[in-house]
Design a protein around this motif. Structure first.
Motif, PDB file in Angstrom:
ATOM      1  N   CYS A 239       4.164  43.251 -47.132  1.00 30.00           N
ATOM      2  CA  CYS A 239       4.961  42.271 -47.450  1.00 30.00           C
ATOM      3  C   CYS A 239       4.677  41.561 -48.682  1.00 30.00           C
ATOM      4  O   CYS A 239       5.347  40.593 -49.107  1.00 30.00           O
TER       5      CYS A 239
ATOM      6  N   THR B  40       7.556  42.482 -51.582  1.00 31.59           N
ATOM      7  CA  THR B  40       8.885  42.011 -51.611  1.00 31.59           C
ATOM      8  C   THR B  40       9.420  40.690 -52.159  1.00 31.59           C
ATOM      9  O   THR B  40      10.337  40.428 -52.663  1.00 31.59           O
ATOM     10  N   PHE B  41       8.137  39.873 -52.293  1.00 32.00           N
ATOM     11  CA  PHE B  41       8.327  38.581 -52.776  1.00 32.00           C
ATOM     12  C   PHE B  41       7.376  38.137 -53.975  1.00 32.00           C
ATOM     13  O   PHE B  41       8.030  37.880 -55.009  1.00 32.00           O
ATOM     14  N   PHE B  42       6.103  38.590 -53.683  1.00 38.15           N
ATOM     15  CA  PHE B  42       5.133  37.875 -54.671  1.00 38.15           C
ATOM     16  C   PHE B  42       5.060  39.065 -55.870  1.00 38.15           C
ATOM     17  O   PHE B  42       4.747  38.506 -56.932  1.00 38.15           O
TER      18      PHE B  42
ATOM     19  N   LYS C 155       7.018  41.915 -57.007  1.00 36.89           N
ATOM     20  CA  LYS C 155       7.770  42.936 -57.411  1.00 36.89           C
ATOM     21  C   LYS C 155       7.454  43.777 -58.465  1.00 36.89           C
ATOM     22  O   LYS C 155       7.854  45.135 -58.251  1.00 36.89           O
TER      23      LYS C 155
ATOM     24  N   PHE D  15      11.058  49.203 -41.772  1.00 34.77           N
ATOM     25  CA  PHE D  15       9.359  48.898 -41.534  1.00 34.77           C
ATOM     26  C   PHE D  15       9.547  47.364 -41.114  1.00 34.77           C
ATOM     27  O   PHE D  15       9.863  46.563 -41.844  1.00 34.77           O
ATOM     28  N   ASN D  16       8.374  46.827 -40.284  1.00 38.29           N
ATOM     29  CA  ASN D  16       8.278  45.609 -40.363  1.00 38.29           C
ATOM     30  C   ASN D  16       6.557  45.447 -40.601  1.00 38.29           C
ATOM     31  O   ASN D  16       5.925  46.180 -41.202  1.00 38.29           O
ATOM     32  N   CYS D  17       6.146  44.223 -40.538  1.00 34.94           N
ATOM     33  CA  CYS D  17       4.814  43.733 -40.966  1.00 34.94           C
ATOM     34  C   CYS D  17       3.630  45.092 -40.276  1.00 34.94           C
ATOM     35  O   CYS D  17       4.037  45.443 -39.311  1.00 34.94           O
TER      36      CYS D  17
ATOM     37  N   PRO E 163      -1.678  40.524 -40.938  1.00 33.70           N
ATOM     38  CA  PRO E 163      -1.936  39.153 -40.736  1.00 33.70           C
ATOM     39  C   PRO E 163      -2.176  38.645 -39.650  1.00 33.70           C
ATOM     40  O   PRO E 163      -2.668  37.586 -39.574  1.00 33.70           O
ATOM     41  N   SER E 164      -1.738  39.682 -38.694  1.00 27.20           N
ATOM     42  CA  SER E 164      -1.925  39.049 -37.118  1.00 27.20           C
ATOM     43  C   SER E 164      -3.380  39.397 -36.496  1.00 27.20           C
ATOM     44  O   SER E 164      -3.715  39.242 -35.384  1.00 27.20           O
TER      45      SER E 164
ATOM     46  N   SER F 291       2.534  45.955 -34.019  1.00 26.35           N
ATOM     47  CA  SER F 291       3.262  46.141 -35.368  1.00 26.35           C
ATOM     48  C   SER F 291       2.846  47.327 -35.883  1.00 26.35           C
ATOM     49  O   SER F 291       3.837  48.155 -36.459  1.00 26.35           O
TER      50      SER F 291
END
Lengths: 520, 548, 278, 429
Positions: C9, C12-14, C16, C38-40, C44-45, C56
């Motif tokens: 994760c 995708t944002f932090f 690239k 895919f998901n996380c 983090p959980s 997950s």
């Protein structure tokens, strides 16, 4: 010959009864001195379950004792609540237990006036999930857990606050007898090797199993039978309540919670010796094998420690030791030719106050003082020096919120440096000399799973840093402390406990080589 | 004239509605961005490219779902055409003298545009049928929202249908023909009106009451009359490829329709529907037509400015949400929702709650607590923001929601724990109900065998980077946490800083000579502490609420 | 070669540019990265909700299995978490039942006992993939533009390294893979005492002071050892080192944090703008 | 583990304690493909001192100055001790090997053949040891010309008080000064390893020197707890010596032990460089011996792997490391279920005096081997030709009383590996 101390009453023996008498007399305004050949609760007072009996255990064997227990138990919950955890108790039976006894139990309880509630077996197992799935009967009673160390410390502290005096490590050497009377007691301080004389009007022996020996110093013969009882401490608390086996008193049939641990016992082994007694491997196995019938987890649980005490029973003939009366014996030796000498022995922790009251009554009668006993109504005060015996006490104060400067010295029981300091100062105030043993007696030091492997070293270096120790005192005291701890360890070393004790031996023999210069 | 008054009223409504909507955001919300500085800055800080790409070409929607994009694109394209060329024909013809609605190719184009909008609407509706919905869209939505959406679609569809019906009915309408003839030619019975009528019957599908078949018609005259008076504005209607067939189908009823002036009925219907659409635009689902361009022009937040720039909620963005659900379909932490059932994890639901919170503050303890938890689960992966067809900068939104909740007194669990006193933490009545009882939470910390072998050797504590670097603030070492478990104080342990600061670097677990899963236990304790923290937070929020 | 690409994760944002470097390197090596929904990873959980974190991870694995692809991630936290997922899935029976039920709702399955022609996907980290699957020698042959031999210290990244029993990545105390992979690019990897210590990223949000203390300590230590670069192979580590404040601390100590994909990309001769801008 | 479903090697060393590390180092040094499995955390418990033989016989008065003397005595009367069939020279060679291997990673040791060194401990007692870290070497000067001593303790470090360590020294030395040094910023208890890491910070070193400097003229030598850095401890010590002008030595205390950690780090680095595959915390199970080869199952949390090896060295330690497991009735070896020599009943395991010089009988329990350290069956035959047992698991060696722990470990490890190596090379020829 050293100094001479004068007092009205000399009480010998710093167990529950001795400290109880000291307090009782001090409350009546009598000047009292207490001596013990080692330190508080060195005998059976420090080597029992810490069980405040509801009385149900004695309903069959000794109805009188049962009733005494019931009323004293209720009273103690009133006057010394800080020493007691009101856990409640269960009586449970498993297949093979005497069904007639089980059937008779409620009636016997009723006869002694002891509240007893039959339980549905499912409910019982729900209340205490550790119980065996095979229970055949269960009753609820009002047993409770009591901290005998805290009890004695608080009794003593109250006595001291009211003008009493206490001399630890002070061993009675001899009585000086003059005309049917004891004129004085010669006492040896085993630490300093100094002798001193105590002169009193009345001499009370509250020495438990040693009552016969003390009496013999006065030329009095008390026929005594010694019965050794061993107990085991589990690594965790197993149950919320006291759990008794519903049968005639036997081995390994009571599990008592003691703060964060549980204590299972006992055994009954006839012994002649009083001084070098240890829980034996056979006793340990016996307790576990018996205990696991009632609580299966006891079969594979980690044990931290075993200890044993000697039940002082005044011989009156009979078959087994358990059938001897555990009601107390209060003996006025005027009849034996010694006017001012009283022996109080036997009895139970639960009835210590009653024993102290009766003894003090007799003392006052002899002294011609007519003041009434106050311990029945006056609550036992809570003092700062007495709070560190309770398991987990530092937890209650916020394990992780305590002051930054306060180091934890004993990790297992989370004893902080501030606790050690306050104990040391209370020992100093009493003109004693702190060492690991005396600190351990007044705190949880060394009572956790590590049994003093590293806390001992940490506390020692702390004491050196504070200037409480010099030279080789520390390492000598360490040897004594480790050997004392060892008494309760060596019979139950297997599994993790053995791993833990190997670590201890690696540190203290492997590295520090303490065995090399030990003065054995 | 009536029409003009109506239009004025509607336009007033529209204007007032828009002002109200924007005012409403500003007035009702205590958390609106009022900072003058940032406003001034923002005016120059526009994202022009984003505006064009997303508003006109709906580039993001194209990426998200082709069919949806097609529907939107058809509607928007057709509508824009109809609006500019058809609805405002007075204006249009003023600019372009060659424009006449009745001549080629405008008739064709109008029909085409109408068809496009109609098709788009049908696609919208079809998508709403349960059998065409994808799995994730079954996630519950706010009830009113679905209704508002469908209502808007139906209204547009009605506008288009009424338009076609209007055109068809006018094609065949004799009264309408007569009005036109009267207005534009001044012809009468004598001067060839009948010829023209016949000509129109033949070529323009006009339906007449009287039968002209028995009459003699001068078609040459008719053609020249048509040339003279009509042809400038009216081509043959055949290129109105929808209205004409409709008209042909209605021919048998032509006289009846003419008698009741159904063409006028359709005329009013068409106008009223159009005006309704206009009037309710600010309050209907179609508001996103305006909000999306506004949202799309906002500059997107960048990773570097994430922490610094967390001002207040951007409410224009909030209103741009059409609740389409694409964000939730790509949501990285969708499994969190699957396991916990907390809808506030899913962006499309979360945004609704944030909207409400923006207006009402911490209005409902339970919902706010769930929102807090859901927003804390978000990893800021940005996939929702990437896909959002409305171009909402969702990362910024989640961050500012986080900020807002904290400032209103609903912190994350970590802050909650550190701000909770020891006494409060260990209060029995705050223990979560399923503490240690559910078989799924009965983990390592509940099994004596998992930590019984700890010999308090302190290797875990010695190898712990948290202990090393946070020596003066840290409370317990890992070995002390293990000891708390032995002492039966699991709950107490869950509140220790060690548990909450654990870096999960697994140094202790790798080294433990007794094989104790130290890190796993610490992590497990933290998960249990989360429950207590949540419980404490909830009770504090509830108390706060009752104080007010 | 085809791999299911699990960017995690952060890319995708932090980060690239980190992702672009990975993609460029893989393209240069002829590896096709397949993007699955895919998901996380669940990491983090881990400290929030245990069940979520395991579900997950397993859901991702089930997805990869459905497509018959092995998973490759350039993030050590994702790598570790996917491994943990497998461990806990196999260990906790009650949890397994629940996960299987949730997976079945989406037509997925993970259980190794499930009848299928597809083997469970294996989980690879970028480094272990390069080292074992591409092969260090093959990779070395492809180095066309070796870098200057600047002194470089490594940030190993905890979650791949420990616990070894779960991750099986490399020697947890004296790791070799990363060192070998950096050495072939021409950089000079030197020993330092903080190599296997945590970067501080897990507490960066909650306890920023601690994270900065860790970073400061690392920067000073690396500086004492004379290093110029800190090389990372985990998105969290890299992100931790390239934040504004962190970058300031590093540059004060004469250091620059570089990600391994970027380093390798340069050494493979991939044009810079391709690595940075894609 | 993708790459580790199966491993083929020459020698599997089971147990990553001191003996296991030495065995793996020796094997890889000899060019054997070696795999090491176990938990190396327990090395943090070793003192870092390498004893040879400090006391013999156990009830002797005093300690041995020359271990060779004790060895001669031991071999004349007790052939069952692991040293039974090994010459003094062989033993010295093994020590030298370990010294060399560790030296390669910058961990310097000192030994003087034919002499035990008395090492001052944190309790103020002396322990006889043989090969000591260079950082502790100068402690023995207390018995020579250095008569004025500065003892340093550190605020926040528990279990070490300079006054206590000085307790018994006042008699033999001219002057003992105790000093408590404060580390800037430390107000709480500081775990020793973390303190040692702090010592690597030049700022901390300077602050330490500043506080010690005022005493440098009054004393000849200074002792401090063994926390002088984890990495490059000797370098740091020498730097401080240079700055203070004082000789410095470290004093070992309660675990966690920094010298032990240094050993662990040095071994791990060295073994990795030598190509030893280290399976941390992997539990080895179900050994099968077939066709001259062992097949083991390695159990990790993420699954099983199969390890085939020509030989195996068992250095799994005793009760603390779970190489031996004691039930209520019996002691078992946990992997091969080898015969464990042990007292008949549990009541004989331990005496009633903890600090007895005779030691507890359980400490003599363990695996009996032949002189090549191959465990024996009932009939006196090796259980498997390629199986060796080394280190503390060996019977007849109460290492804590004899002060022979590391010596027996490294000697048995080297001897066993050498023997295995000879067997392998012979087979090849």
């Amino acid at each position: 010959m050293g100094k001479t101390i004068e007092t009205q009453v000399l009480v010998i023996g710093g167990g529950a009864t001795g400290t109880g008498i000291a307090r009782d007399l001090a409350l009546r305004g009598v000047k009292v001195a207490l001596i013990d050949k080692s330190d508080l609760n060195a005998g059976a007072s420090g080597a029992n379950h810490g069980l405040l009996h509801s009385g149900a255990r004695y309903v069959s064997s000794d109805a009188e004792a049962a009733m005494e227990c019931r009323s004293e138990g209720l009273l103690l919950k009133q006057i010394a609540p800080h020493c007691i955890e009101e856990t409640g108790g269960l009586f449970v039976a498993v297949p093979g237990d005497d069904e007639a006894y089980i059937a008779d139990f409620p009636r016997m309880c009723e006869a002694s006036g002891i509240p007893c509630r039959p339980l549905d077996l499912k409910d019982a197992m729900g209340m205490e999930p550790c119980l065996s799935q095979d229970l055949i009967a269960a009753f609820e009673v009002s047993d409770a857990a009591i901290d005998p160390f805290k009890l004695s410390i608080e009794n003593l502290n109250d006595a001291l606050g009211r003008g009493g005096e206490y001399y630890d490590h002070s061993c009675l050497e001899e009585f000086i007898l003059e005309h049917d009377k004891i004129a004085g007691a010669r006492v040896l301080n085993t630490k300093t090797r100094e002798t001193f004389l105590i002169k009193a009007d009345i001499y009370v022996s509250a020495t438990g199993a040693w009552a016969g020996r003390v009496a013999s110093c006065a030329g009095v013969n008390i026929p005594m039978v010694y019965s050794k009882g061993s107990l085991l401490v589990t690594g965790q608390r197993m149950a919320t309540r006291v759990i008794n086996r519903l049968r005639q008193a036997s081995d390994g049939d009571i599990l008592v919670p003691g703060g964060v641990v549980s204590i299972i016992g006992t055994t009954s082994v006839r012994t002649d010796s009083l001084d070098k007694i240890f829980p034996s491997v056979d006793e340990v196995d016996l307790i576990i094998n018996q205990g696991k019938q009632m609580i299966p987890a006891l079969g594979n649980r980690r044990y931290i420690r075993a200890y044993c005490g000697v039940r002082p029973l005044v011989s009156a003939g009979g078959d087994g030791d358990r059938s001897l009366s555990r009601g107390f014996s209060l003996l006025d030796h005027a009849g034996d030719g010694v006017d001012n000498f009283i022996t109080i022995t036997s009895g139970k922790l639960t009835t210590y106050r009653l024993m102290a009251e009766k003894t003090s009554d007799m003392v006052c009668e002899k002294l011609g003082i007519s003041s009434a006993c106050m311990t029945r109504d006056l609550a036992l005060p809570q003092t700062a020096g007495g709070k560190w015996t309770e398991p987990g006490v530092s937890l209650r104060q916020g394990a992780f919120s305590h002051k930054k400067e306060d180091h934890t010295l004993c990790e297992c029981e989370m004893v902080p440096a501030s606790a050690i300091d306050s104990i040391v100062s209370s020992i100093r105030k009493n003109s004693g000399k702190p060492d690991l043993l005396s600190i351990a007696l007044r705190s949880r030091l060394g009572k956790g799973p590590c049994q003093g492997s590293s806390c001992s070293v940490r506390v020692l270096s702390h004491l050196y840093d504070r200037g409480e120790m010099t030279g080789t005192e520390g390492v000598d005291g360490l040897r004594r402390f480790l050997n004392e701890r060892w008494k309760g360890e060596h019979a139950l070393l297997w599994g993790t406990s053995l791993a833990q004790s190997s670590l201890k031996e690696m540190i203290h023999c492997g590295l520090f080589s303490l065995e090399l210069e030990s003065g054995e | 004239m009536t029409f003009f008054i109506l239009l004025s009223i509607v336009l007033f409504f529209l204007g007032a509605g828009l002002v109200y909507r924007f005012q409403d955001i500003a007035r009702k919300s205590r958390f609106f961005e009022k900072d003058q500085d940032t406003w001034a800055k923002k005016i120059f800080d526009l994202n022009i490219k984003g505006f064009f790409l997303n508003t006109l070409f709906q580039i993001k929607l194209f990426k998200a779902g082709k069919l949806r994009w097609l529907a939107h694109f058809l509607v928007i394209l057709g509508f824009v055409y109809l609006l500019i060329v058809h609805a405002m024909d007075g204006v249009t013809s003023g600019f372009f003298s060659w424009y006449q609605p009745g001549i080629a190719p405008f008739r064709f184009l109008r029909n085409l545009a109408g068809l496009g909008v109609g098709l788009g609407c049908v696609l919208f509706l079809l998508r709403r049928l349960p059998r065409f919905r994808t799995n994730r869209e079954r996630v519950k939505r706010k009830k009113g929202d679905r209704f508002r959406g469908t209502a808007s679609i139906l209204l547009i569809l009605a506008l288009i249908v009424s338009g076609f019906l209007l055109e068809a009915s006018r094609i065949i309408s004799e009264p309408r023909f007569d009005e036109m003839v009267e207005e534009y030619s001044g012809l009468d019975e004598d001067s060839g009106q009948m010829d023209l009528e016949a000509f129109w019957v033949k070529n323009y599908h006009l339906v007449l009451k009287e039968d002209l078949s028995s009459k003699s018609i001068d078609y040459e005259n008719a053609a020249s009359l048509n040339q003279e008076y009509c042809l400038d504005c009216h081509d043959r209607p055949d290129e109105a490829f929808i209205s004409t067939p409709l008209a042909l189908g209605a021919k048998p009823f032509g006289n009846w329709l003419a008698r009741f002036r159904v063409d006028n009925v359709f005329y009013w219907l068409h106008y009223v529907i159009g005006l309704l659409l206009l009037a309710f635009l600010p309050f209907s689902r179609m508001f996103h037509l305006i909000a999306i361009p506004v949202a799309s022009t906002r500059k997107r937040i960048r990773p570097q400015s994430l922490k610094k720039n967390m001002g207040l909620l951007d409410l224009f963005s909030l209103t741009a949400c059409t609740n389409c659900g694409f964000c939730s379909e790509v949501c990285n932490v969708y499994p969190n929702f699957q396991v916990t059932g907390n809808g506030e994890i899913l962006p499309h639901l979360k945004i609704e709650t944030v909207k409400t919170m923006a207006k009402k503050g911490l209005w409902d303890a339970r919902t706010v607590a769930r929102l807090r938890s859901g927003n804390d689960d978000c990893t800021r992966c940005g996939r929702c923001a990437d896909i959002c067809p409305s171009g909402i900068d969702l990362i910024r939104l989640w961050e500012s929601a986080d900020h807002l909740m904290t400032s209103l007194g609903c912190p994350d669990n970590y802050t909650q724990v550190l701000g909770t006193s020891f006494e409060q933490w260990t209060r029995q009545d705050l223990f979560p109900k399923d503490f240690g009882n559910s078989s799924l939470t009965s983990g390592l910390a509940d099994q004596v065998a998992a930590f019984e072998n700890c010999v308090q050797c302190t290797i875990c504590t010695n190898s712990c980077p948290v202990v090393a670097h946070d020596l003066n603030q840290n409370d317990l070492g890992p070995h002390q946490v293990m000891n708390l478990l032995r002492l039966g104080e699991k709950h107490m342990a869950t509140g220790s800083r060690m548990v909450w600061h654990c870096l999960t670097c697994y140094s202790c677990q790798e080294l433990c000579p007794q094989g104790i899963r130290v890190t796993d236990i610490l992590l497990e304790l933290r998960t249990q502490g989360q429950k207590t923290a949540g419980q404490i937070k909830l009770s504090q929020l509830t108390n706060q609420g009752s104080d007010k | 070669m085809r791999l299911a690409y699990f960017p995690g994760c952060k890319i995708t944002f932090f980060l690239k540019e980190y992702g672009r470097a990975v993609e460029a390197v893989m393209a240069a090596l002829g590896v096709t990265l397949v993007e699955l929904p895919f998901n996380c990873c669940g990491n983090p959980s881990r400290g929030k909700n245990f069940e979520v974190s395991i579900f997950s991870a397993i859901k991702n694995l089930a997805l990869a299995r459905k497509y018959g692809l092995d998973i490759m991630t350039p993030c050590k936290c994702c790598f570790g978490q996917l491994k943990h997922g497998v461990y806990w899935y196999e260990t906790r029976k009650d949890l397994r039942v629940k996960i299987d039920r949730l997976l079945a709702q989406e037509g997925l399955f993970y259980s190794s006992s499930h009848e299928s022609d597809r083997q469970p996907s294996s989980i690879k980290h970028l480094l272990s993939f390069l080292y074992h699957d591409i092969g260090i020698d093959t990779l070395e042959d492809k180095i066309t533009r070796p870098l200057e031999s600047d002194k470089t210290v490594l940030q190993q990244g905890c979650h791949a390294l420990r616990p070894f029993c779960v991750t099986g990545f490399d020697n947890p105390f004296a790791p070799q893979i990363f060192k070998a992979l950096v050495n072939i690019t021409g950089l000079d990897v030197i020993d330092w005492s903080k190599e296997t210590e945590c970067c501080g990223s897990p507490v960066a949000h909650d306890h920023g002071d601690l994270a900065l203390k860790i970073l400061n300590n690392k920067a000073q230590t690396a500086n004492r050892e004379g290093a110029v670069y800190i090389c990372t192979a985990c998105t969290h580590c890299q992100l931790q080192y390239q934040g504004e404040e962190a970058g300031h601390i590093l540059s004060k100590n004469g250091l620059l944090a570089v990600s391994y994909p970027f380093v390798l990309g340069e050494a493979l001769g991939i044009p810079l703008e391709k690595l940075r801008l894609g | 583990m993708t790459d580790l479903n199966s491993i083929d090697c020459d020698l599997l060393v089971i147990g990553a304690g001191f003996a296991g590390m030495v065995a793996a180092a020796r094997a890889s040094h000899l060019g054997l493909r070696t795999v090491l499995a176990g938990n190396s955390g327990s090395l943090i418990f070793v003192s870092g001192l390498m004893d040879y033989l400090g006391v013999y016989p156990m009830d002797a008065k005093g300690v041995l100055d020359d271990p060779a003397q004790g060895l001669a005595c031991l071999q004349s009367e007790n052939s069952t001790h692991p040293y039974g069939g090994i010459s003094h020279e062989q033993i010295i060679q093994c020590f030298e090997f370990v010294k060399w291997i560790l030296g390669k990673e910058g961990l310097a040791y000192h030994l003087s053949p034919g002499r035990n060194l008395p090492v001052l401990t944190a309790m103020g007692t002396f322990k006889p040891s043989f090969m000591v870290p260079r950082t502790m070497e100068k402690g023995s000067l207390l018995f020579g010309e250095k008569k004025r001593l500065l003892l340093i303790d550190i605020k926040g470090l528990q279990g070490f008080s300079a006054r206590q360590a000085a307790g018994g020294l006042a008699k033999t030395l001219d002057e003992v000064i105790c000093l408590t040094v404060e580390i800037p910023g430390i107000t709480k208890t500081i775990p020793p390893i973390i303190l040692a890491e702090l010592f690597e910070d030049p700022g901390v070193q300077e602050s330490f020197v500043r506080q010690v400097l005022p005493f440098s003229n009054r004393v000849d030598i200074a002792g401090m707890p063994a926390v002088c850095g984890v990495h490059d401890s000797l370098g740091i010590q020498q730097k401080i010596e240079k700055m203070t002008g004082l000789d410095l030595f470290e004093i070992p205390g309660i675990p966690p032990s920094i010298p032990g950690l240094r050993l662990k780090n040095a071994f791990e680095k060295r073994l990795a460089a030598l190509g030893v595959k280290f399976l941390s915390n992997t539990r080895i199970k179900d050994p099968v011996f077939n066709g001259g080869k062992f097949i083991f199952t390695g159990v990790t949390d993420s699954g099983k792997l199969s390890i085939s090896a020509k030989g195996a060295v068992l250095g799994i330690g005793r009760f603390f490391s779970k190489g031996l497991n004691a039930g209520r009735d019996k002691i078992m070896e946990t992997l091969f279920q080898l015969d464990v020599r042990q007292p008949v009943t549990r009541s004989l395991w331990h005496g009633t005096n903890f600090l007895t010089r005779q030691g507890h009988k359980i400490n003599q329990a363990g695996i009996e081997t032949d002189q090549r350290f191959r465990p024996l069956k009932k009939g006196g035959q090796p259980v498997f030709p390629g199986l060796y047992a080394v280190g503390s698991i060996l019977a007849h060696n109460d290492w804590m009383r004899l002060k022979s722990g590391s010596g027996v470990s490294l000697v048995s490890a080297c001897t066993a590996v050498d023997d295995f190596y000879q067997g392998v090379t012979k087979a090849k020829i």
